[in-house]
Design a protein around this motif. Sequence first.
Motif, PDB file in Angstrom:
ATOM      1  N   HIS A 198       0.835  -1.215   0.000  1.00  0.00           N
ATOM      2  CA  HIS A 198       0.000   0.000   0.000  1.00  0.00           C
ATOM      3  C   HIS A 198       0.866   1.260   0.000  1.00  0.00           C
ATOM      4  CE1 HIS A 198      -3.010   2.958   1.093  1.00  0.00           C
ATOM      5  NE2 HIS A 198      -2.309   3.259   2.176  1.00  0.00           N
ATOM      6  N   LEU A 199       1.868   1.285   0.869  1.00  0.00           N
ATOM      7  CA  LEU A 199       2.709   2.473   0.976  1.00  0.00           C
ATOM      8  C   LEU A 199       3.496   2.732  -0.304  1.00  0.00           C
ATOM      9  CD1 LEU A 199       4.074   2.075   4.617  1.00  0.00           C
ATOM     10  CD2 LEU A 199       2.568   3.878   3.780  1.00  0.00           C
ATOM     11  N   CYS A 200       4.135   1.696  -0.847  1.00  0.00           N
ATOM     12  CA  CYS A 200       4.966   1.905  -2.027  1.00  0.00           C
ATOM     13  C   CYS A 200       4.121   2.152  -3.275  1.00  0.00           C
ATOM     14  CB  CYS A 200       5.905   0.710  -2.215  1.00  0.00           C
ATOM     15  SG  CYS A 200       7.253   0.719  -1.001  1.00  0.00           S
ATOM     16  N   TYR A 201       2.908   1.628  -3.300  1.00  0.00           N
ATOM     17  CA  TYR A 201       1.965   1.965  -4.375  1.00  0.00           C
ATOM     18  C   TYR A 201       1.692   3.475  -4.343  1.00  0.00           C
ATOM     19  CZ  TYR A 201      -2.562   2.181  -6.826  1.00  0.00           C
ATOM     20  OH  TYR A 201      -3.602   2.515  -7.673  1.00  0.00           O
ATOM     21  N   THR A 202       1.489   4.006  -3.142  1.00  0.00           N
ATOM     22  CA  THR A 202       1.247   5.442  -2.974  1.00  0.00           C
ATOM     23  C   THR A 202       2.485   6.251  -3.356  1.00  0.00           C
ATOM     24  OG1 THR A 202      -0.305   4.976  -1.173  1.00  0.00           O
ATOM     25  CG2 THR A 202       0.539   7.222  -1.335  1.00  0.00           C
ATOM     26  N   TYR A 203       3.677   5.758  -2.945  1.00  0.00           N
ATOM     27  CA  TYR A 203       4.910   6.454  -3.298  1.00  0.00           C
ATOM     28  C   TYR A 203       5.083   6.515  -4.811  1.00  0.00           C
ATOM     29  CZ  TYR A 203       6.265   5.542   1.592  1.00  0.00           C
ATOM     30  OH  TYR A 203       6.321   5.471   2.955  1.00  0.00           O
ATOM     31  N   GLY A 204       4.752   5.420  -5.496  1.00  0.00           N
ATOM     32  CA  GLY A 204       4.869   5.394  -6.953  1.00  0.00           C
ATOM     33  C   GLY A 204       3.992   6.446  -7.612  1.00  0.00           C
ATOM     34  N   LYS A 205       2.766   6.592  -7.115  1.00  0.00           N
ATOM     35  CA  LYS A 205       1.854   7.607  -7.656  1.00  0.00           C
ATOM     36  C   LYS A 205       2.393   9.015  -7.395  1.00  0.00           C
ATOM     37  CE  LYS A 205      -2.589   7.015  -7.242  1.00  0.00           C
ATOM     38  NZ  LYS A 205      -3.933   6.814  -6.694  1.00  0.00           N
ATOM     39  N   MET A 206       2.876   9.250  -6.188  1.00  0.00           N
ATOM     40  CA  MET A 206       3.411  10.560  -5.832  1.00  0.00           C
ATOM     41  C   MET A 206       4.625  10.912  -6.686  1.00  0.00           C
ATOM     42  SD  MET A 206       3.163  10.151  -1.677  1.00  0.00           S
ATOM     43  CE  MET A 206       4.391  11.417  -1.439  1.00  0.00           C
ATOM     44  N   HIS A 207       5.515   9.953  -6.852  1.00  0.00           N
ATOM     45  CA  HIS A 207       6.735  10.209  -7.611  1.00  0.00           C
ATOM     46  C   HIS A 207       6.440  10.397  -9.097  1.00  0.00           C
ATOM     47  CE1 HIS A 207      10.009   8.685  -4.597  1.00  0.00           C
ATOM     48  NE2 HIS A 207       9.258   9.670  -4.114  1.00  0.00           N
ATOM     49  N   TYR A 208       5.436   9.703  -9.610  1.00  0.00           N
ATOM     50  CA  TYR A 208       5.109   9.900 -11.027  1.00  0.00           C
ATOM     51  C   TYR A 208       4.524  11.299 -11.230  1.00  0.00           C
ATOM     52  CZ  TYR A 208       3.738   9.013 -15.801  1.00  0.00           C
ATOM     53  OH  TYR A 208       3.622   9.105 -17.174  1.00  0.00           O
ATOM     54  N   ASP A 209       3.739  11.742 -10.288  1.00  0.00           N
ATOM     55  CA  ASP A 209       3.215  13.112 -10.334  1.00  0.00           C
ATOM     56  C   ASP A 209       4.360  14.121 -10.345  1.00  0.00           C
ATOM     57  OD1 ASP A 209       0.643  13.879 -10.733  1.00  0.00           O
ATOM     58  OD2 ASP A 209       0.064  13.932  -8.631  1.00  0.00           O
ATOM     59  N   ALA A 210       5.368  13.872  -9.493  1.00  0.00           N
ATOM     60  CA  ALA A 210       6.532  14.756  -9.436  1.00  0.00           C
ATOM     61  C   ALA A 210       7.318  14.709 -10.745  1.00  0.00           C
ATOM     62  CB  ALA A 210       7.437  14.360  -8.272  1.00  0.00           C
TER      63      ALA A 210
END
Length: 216
Positions: free
Chosen positions: A68-80
């Motif tokens: 769950h956490l790394c899925y969220t990190y992936g979304k955040m980093h792609y946005d960045a």
Amino acid sequence: MSDPVNQPTKFRLFLRVQKECLRRSVTPYVMYLMMSLLLLACQAIPNVPLRLILSVLCILAGMAYNTHLCYTYGKMHYDAYLTGAIHRQNALFGIQSGGDHREEREFRPYKGFLIGFYTGMPALIFGILSGCFPNAAGTLLTLFVMFAGWAIIPVSWMKELAHLNISNFVSIAFIAIPILVSGFAYLWGAMKEKRVKLAEAERLEKVAEVGKKSQK
């Protein structure tokens, strides 16, 4: 002259990436730590099948939260990453972009696996120590069980239940759990965000086309 804060050197960017991935690994590790403590408590259950079932559930719970956490990190980093692409495009035309964008927070395929490596680092450290000093005082093994039980307790099952004569070095292989879980969850989150952004762009394009047609 380029701003060293907004445009770091390669070495400084490397250090910032390490710091970002290490920072992102803390929360998954805390969850694995909590699950290790529960895993340790489960070892007191005399019923072997029940003990194994509950222990495996503890490990799976840690993996699920890690996902769950790394899925969220992936979304955040792609946005960045998308924000960074806009900044770089503007820079080509001499336009200075504002905001607090930081390149080390952009998506890169390897970052999820690096986060997983940092998450599993205690297992690597204790695995090496317990493998090098198998006859060391029980304190070392107790610390291993407490801080990375998900890596050493399965090895103890192999020794106790399967009667395998194996080294504690085998526990190092379990670092693959957070590395693979973090890496693939991170990629999954990024690809999900990519699809969402593409769908939004297509929707806006269709709305613009409809607007043009209505004006005609």
